[in-house]
Structure formats: structure tokens, C-alpha cells
Design a protein around this motif. Sequence first.
Motif, PDB file in Angstrom:
ATOM      1  N   LEU A 107     -29.892  39.962  42.174  1.00  0.00           N
ATOM      2  CA  LEU A 107     -29.693  39.636  40.823  1.00  0.00           C
ATOM      3  C   LEU A 107     -31.242  39.513  39.792  1.00  0.00           C
ATOM      4  O   LEU A 107     -31.539  39.452  39.711  1.00  0.00           O
ATOM      5  CB  LEU A 107     -28.776  37.478  41.098  1.00  0.00           C
ATOM      6  N   PRO A 108     -30.292  39.624  37.808  1.00  0.00           N
ATOM      7  CA  PRO A 108     -31.578  39.056  37.513  1.00  0.00           C
ATOM      8  C   PRO A 108     -31.896  38.056  37.917  1.00  0.00           C
ATOM      9  O   PRO A 108     -31.666  37.270  38.080  1.00  0.00           O
ATOM     10  CB  PRO A 108     -30.786  38.690  36.079  1.00  0.00           C
ATOM     11  N   PHE A 109     -33.715  38.002  37.751  1.00  0.00           N
ATOM     12  CA  PHE A 109     -34.451  37.090  37.522  1.00  0.00           C
ATOM     13  C   PHE A 109     -34.365  35.565  36.899  1.00  0.00           C
ATOM     14  O   PHE A 109     -34.014  35.689  35.450  1.00  0.00           O
ATOM     15  CB  PHE A 109     -35.827  37.700  38.119  1.00  0.00           C
ATOM     16  N   THR A 110     -34.092  34.873  37.694  1.00  0.00           N
ATOM     17  CA  THR A 110     -35.043  33.100  36.563  1.00  0.00           C
ATOM     18  C   THR A 110     -35.739  33.229  36.195  1.00  0.00           C
ATOM     19  O   THR A 110     -36.895  33.519  37.069  1.00  0.00           O
ATOM     20  CB  THR A 110     -34.152  31.934  37.446  1.00  0.00           C
ATOM     21  N   MET A 111     -36.963  33.155  35.101  1.00  0.00           N
ATOM     22  CA  MET A 111     -38.094  33.147  34.427  1.00  0.00           C
ATOM     23  C   MET A 111     -37.952  31.975  34.115  1.00  0.00           C
ATOM     24  O   MET A 111     -37.591  30.831  33.374  1.00  0.00           O
ATOM     25  CB  MET A 111     -37.531  33.950  33.084  1.00  0.00           C
ATOM     26  N   VAL A 112     -39.260  31.357  34.047  1.00  0.00           N
ATOM     27  CA  VAL A 112     -39.968  29.665  34.276  1.00  0.00           C
ATOM     28  C   VAL A 112     -41.215  30.494  33.992  1.00  0.00           C
ATOM     29  O   VAL A 112     -42.182  31.037  33.680  1.00  0.00           O
ATOM     30  CB  VAL A 112     -40.184  29.018  35.270  1.00  0.00           C
ATOM     31  N   SER A 113     -41.591  30.146  32.404  1.00  0.00           N
ATOM     32  CA  SER A 113     -42.126  30.141  32.110  1.00  0.00           C
ATOM     33  C   SER A 113     -43.156  29.254  30.689  1.00  0.00           C
ATOM     34  O   SER A 113     -41.950  28.734  29.968  1.00  0.00           O
ATOM     35  CB  SER A 113     -42.671  32.087  31.400  1.00  0.00           C
ATOM     36  N   ASN A 114     -44.659  28.809  30.381  1.00  0.00           N
ATOM     37  CA  ASN A 114     -44.504  27.956  29.340  1.00  0.00           C
ATOM     38  C   ASN A 114     -44.774  28.938  28.105  1.00  0.00           C
ATOM     39  O   ASN A 114     -44.849  28.220  26.436  1.00  0.00           O
ATOM     40  CB  ASN A 114     -45.743  27.283  29.205  1.00  0.00           C
ATOM     41  N   ASP A 115     -44.425  30.126  27.861  1.00  0.00           N
ATOM     42  CA  ASP A 115     -44.290  31.310  27.307  1.00  0.00           C
ATOM     43  C   ASP A 115     -42.890  32.261  26.377  1.00  0.00           C
ATOM     44  O   ASP A 115     -42.470  32.242  27.461  1.00  0.00           O
ATOM     45  CB  ASP A 115     -44.577  32.781  26.669  1.00  0.00           C
ATOM     46  N   GLN A 116     -42.887  31.295  25.666  1.00  0.00           N
ATOM     47  CA  GLN A 116     -40.874  31.633  25.135  1.00  0.00           C
ATOM     48  C   GLN A 116     -40.534  33.295  25.251  1.00  0.00           C
ATOM     49  O   GLN A 116     -39.885  33.330  25.641  1.00  0.00           O
ATOM     50  CB  GLN A 116     -40.729  30.677  24.073  1.00  0.00           C
ATOM     51  N   GLY A 117     -41.929  34.014  24.940  1.00  0.00           N
ATOM     52  CA  GLY A 117     -41.941  35.613  25.113  1.00  0.00           C
ATOM     53  C   GLY A 117     -41.192  35.704  26.005  1.00  0.00           C
ATOM     54  O   GLY A 117     -40.784  36.978  26.433  1.00  0.00           O
ATOM     55  N   LEU A 118     -41.351  34.863  27.470  1.00  0.00           N
ATOM     56  CA  LEU A 118     -41.396  35.767  28.806  1.00  0.00           C
ATOM     57  C   LEU A 118     -40.579  34.903  29.898  1.00  0.00           C
ATOM     58  O   LEU A 118     -39.560  35.872  30.239  1.00  0.00           O
ATOM     59  CB  LEU A 118     -42.527  35.132  29.847  1.00  0.00           C
ATOM     60  N   MET A 119     -39.048  34.038  29.081  1.00  0.00           N
ATOM     61  CA  MET A 119     -37.865  33.961  29.203  1.00  0.00           C
ATOM     62  C   MET A 119     -36.649  34.979  28.690  1.00  0.00           C
ATOM     63  O   MET A 119     -35.852  34.229  28.965  1.00  0.00           O
ATOM     64  CB  MET A 119     -37.722  31.945  28.593  1.00  0.00           C
ATOM     65  N   LEU A 153     -20.856  44.018  36.711  1.00  0.00           N
ATOM     66  CA  LEU A 153     -19.444  43.356  37.178  1.00  0.00           C
ATOM     67  C   LEU A 153     -20.610  41.675  36.837  1.00  0.00           C
ATOM     68  O   LEU A 153     -19.121  41.163  36.731  1.00  0.00           O
ATOM     69  CB  LEU A 153     -19.888  43.323  38.686  1.00  0.00           C
ATOM     70  N   LEU A 154     -21.110  41.143  36.632  1.00  0.00           N
ATOM     71  CA  LEU A 154     -21.244  40.278  36.009  1.00  0.00           C
ATOM     72  C   LEU A 154     -20.714  39.956  34.634  1.00  0.00           C
ATOM     73  O   LEU A 154     -20.494  38.683  34.583  1.00  0.00           O
ATOM     74  CB  LEU A 154     -22.496  39.933  35.908  1.00  0.00           C
ATOM     75  N   LEU A 155     -21.034  40.637  34.678  1.00  0.00           N
ATOM     76  CA  LEU A 155     -21.368  41.014  32.798  1.00  0.00           C
ATOM     77  C   LEU A 155     -19.262  40.420  32.603  1.00  0.00           C
ATOM     78  O   LEU A 155     -18.916  39.929  31.434  1.00  0.00           O
ATOM     79  CB  LEU A 155     -20.893  41.703  31.783  1.00  0.00           C
ATOM     80  N   LYS A 156     -18.922  41.202  33.751  1.00  0.00           N
ATOM     81  CA  LYS A 156     -17.085  41.721  33.138  1.00  0.00           C
ATOM     82  C   LYS A 156     -16.617  40.019  33.780  1.00  0.00           C
ATOM     83  O   LYS A 156     -15.381  39.735  33.459  1.00  0.00           O
ATOM     84  CB  LYS A 156     -16.430  42.445  34.454  1.00  0.00           C
ATOM     85  N   SER A 163     -24.991  30.701  35.228  1.00  0.00           N
ATOM     86  CA  SER A 163     -23.855  30.042  35.097  1.00  0.00           C
ATOM     87  C   SER A 163     -23.974  30.589  37.086  1.00  0.00           C
ATOM     88  O   SER A 163     -22.931  30.212  37.711  1.00  0.00           O
ATOM     89  CB  SER A 163     -23.113  30.583  34.607  1.00  0.00           C
ATOM     90  N   ILE A 164     -24.273  31.866  37.546  1.00  0.00           N
ATOM     91  CA  ILE A 164     -23.874  32.398  38.822  1.00  0.00           C
ATOM     92  C   ILE A 164     -24.683  31.183  40.001  1.00  0.00           C
ATOM     93  O   ILE A 164     -23.354  31.341  41.085  1.00  0.00           O
ATOM     94  CB  ILE A 164     -24.776  33.688  38.749  1.00  0.00           C
ATOM     95  N   LYS A 165     -25.321  29.955  39.025  1.00  0.00           N
ATOM     96  CA  LYS A 165     -25.804  29.102  40.393  1.00  0.00           C
ATOM     97  C   LYS A 165     -24.539  28.344  40.751  1.00  0.00           C
ATOM     98  O   LYS A 165     -24.891  27.777  41.252  1.00  0.00           O
ATOM     99  CB  LYS A 165     -26.961  28.395  39.888  1.00  0.00           C
ATOM    100  N   THR A 166     -23.592  28.774  40.063  1.00  0.00           N
ATOM    101  CA  THR A 166     -22.236  27.670  39.942  1.00  0.00           C
ATOM    102  C   THR A 166     -21.485  28.048  41.338  1.00  0.00           C
ATOM    103  O   THR A 166     -20.595  27.481  40.964  1.00  0.00           O
ATOM    104  CB  THR A 166     -21.496  27.366  38.542  1.00  0.00           C
ATOM    105  N   MET A 167     -21.836  29.354  41.601  1.00  0.00           N
ATOM    106  CA  MET A 167     -20.706  30.189  42.320  1.00  0.00           C
ATOM    107  C   MET A 167     -21.292  29.511  43.604  1.00  0.00           C
ATOM    108  O   MET A 167     -22.181  30.122  43.920  1.00  0.00           O
ATOM    109  CB  MET A 167     -20.373  31.420  42.495  1.00  0.00           C
ATOM    110  N   MET A 168     -20.613  29.595  44.908  1.00  0.00           N
ATOM    111  CA  MET A 168     -21.690  30.321  46.128  1.00  0.00           C
ATOM    112  C   MET A 168     -22.160  31.611  46.620  1.00  0.00           C
ATOM    113  O   MET A 168     -21.201  32.306  46.298  1.00  0.00           O
ATOM    114  CB  MET A 168     -20.695  29.441  47.322  1.00  0.00           C
TER     115      MET A 168
END
Length: 283
Positions: A107-119, A153-156, A163-168
Motif C-alpha cells: 500500500l502507499p506509505f503513511t508519512m509522518v514528518s515535521n517537514d510538510q514537503g515530505l507529507m 483499485l484503491l482509487l476506484k 481511509s483504508i485504515k477503516t477496513m479490515m
Amino acid sequence: MNLQKSLITIVLIILNFIASNIFAQEKTDVIYMINGETKDGKVTGIHETSIDFVYTGEDLTYELKKSNIQKIVFASGRTQIISQPQVQTSNSPTSTAAERKNKLAVLPFTMVSNDQGLMSEAMSGQIQHAAINSFKKNTHQIIVQDPMTTNALLLKNNLDPNSIKTMMPQKVAELLGVEFVVYGTANISFEGTRSYGSSSTTYKDKTEKDKDKKENKSSGKEFTSNNSSTVSNYDTSIELNIFSDTGSNLYSVSRNGFGNSLDTYDGTLNYLIKRCPWGSKNK
């Protein structure tokens, strides 16, 4: 007398036939319900949340909720859309267990950063691609799904990294048509910059250099250059979780990266993926 009765009977039959045809040809309003049902009759009023409706052959007025109505086709032929049928996101299995066997999607990675450019979505996709390349290079016995297929498939299904975190996980695997799904989080913090500098002096030849030093002067043949560079430092950690289409968590690990460059995530991914259940370190 018999002839007269016969004529009367014939006339009554003809009149009844004509009346029946006139009634049959009378058009009605048709209501199409969202559940697929239709209702024939007469729309007598349209309100903000409901309509008034009289069934054909009846006099009683019914109130129907607009939320249950897709459209009305009036006797005049005009169509009025009331509610658009909602497209349901399919969370039901779209593939069989046999079709999903040994297939893996990142899946696309979840980004965590103090730099908005990396989010950004672009950075999330960049690390997703790096992980996919690492799985292809450093694992065996699995088929890695192309990121274009995964993301399409995710976009479809109107799903993004949040939002994908709301699915099992098992539902996500079924939706993507794979046996294994990789969830990743990249925590990349900007730690500031560091500058490096140096200078050097050169002479046309060694004789002139020694002569200038003795006479404490410059001959004009001395050349001095200054070099400096600024490097950005980052602190990187990567977390990976791999789930199966049965909902089992097969691999859960996190690691701080070695190095302080922005692309440190690449080497960290390789380290973690080599040690996953199909990794080259587990042969």
C-alpha cells in the motif's frame, strides 16, 4: 323482439370495448423506487422531502419519501430525477483464495514528518515504489503486484492511505486480489543542516613559494580557493506490517535507519524486507 335484444347487446359490447380501450390508453405517472420497485398512478404534489401519490384506481393519497425514490416518469413523458442511486463500495470478496495465492501488494506509505514537503502523496508513492522494488529483489516464492494496479483499485473504491485504515486487512486483501498486504509507515524528521568548508593555497612552483615565505611577501603567484557545502540531515525510521487475507499479522517490525540522508529509507527497507517471511535472509 329478439332482433332488438341482439342489437342492444351488440351495442353494449361495442361501447364496453371502446371504454376499455380509452381507459387502457390513459397514461399514468410512474415512480421508480431505488429498490427497483415501480408505482403507477398520479403524483399530486412534490414537497421538500416527500411527494403525494395516488395509485391508479384509488382515491387515497400516499406520502412517499424522496430518499426512497430514484425518478418519476410523468404521463407527459417528462422524467424528473429525485435521488441518484448511491454507488456502494464493494467490501465483498472480489477474488477467490486460489486467485490470491502467493500474491502480495504494498500500500502507499503513511508519512509522518515535521517537514510538510515530505507529507505529500508523491513522497508516499516514492517510498511505496522503493518497497516494491525491494520485495521483488530480496524475496522469493511471492508475486509482487504492480503499484499501478494496486493504486488503481484503491482509487476506484475511493480509498487513500487514511481511509483504508477503516477496513479490515482481510477485506483489503480481497479487494486487491492478493494473499498478503503490506502496510508501511515512514517517519522522516528534518534535523537541520550542517555546513562544511575548506580552503587551500597553491603556488606556481615550489621555488617561488619558499622565496615568498622568506621575504614575508606575496609574489602574486599565490592562488587561494575556498570550498563549502551544506548538507541536510534527516532522522528516519520505517515500520512494516504484513497481513494475510485471513487477517493474520505475519510480520510486524520497525527500525531506525542508518545514515542521515533523505534516501536512508531505501537501505532501511532492504534490511527489513530481507528478513520478512519470504526474504533472502530466511532462505
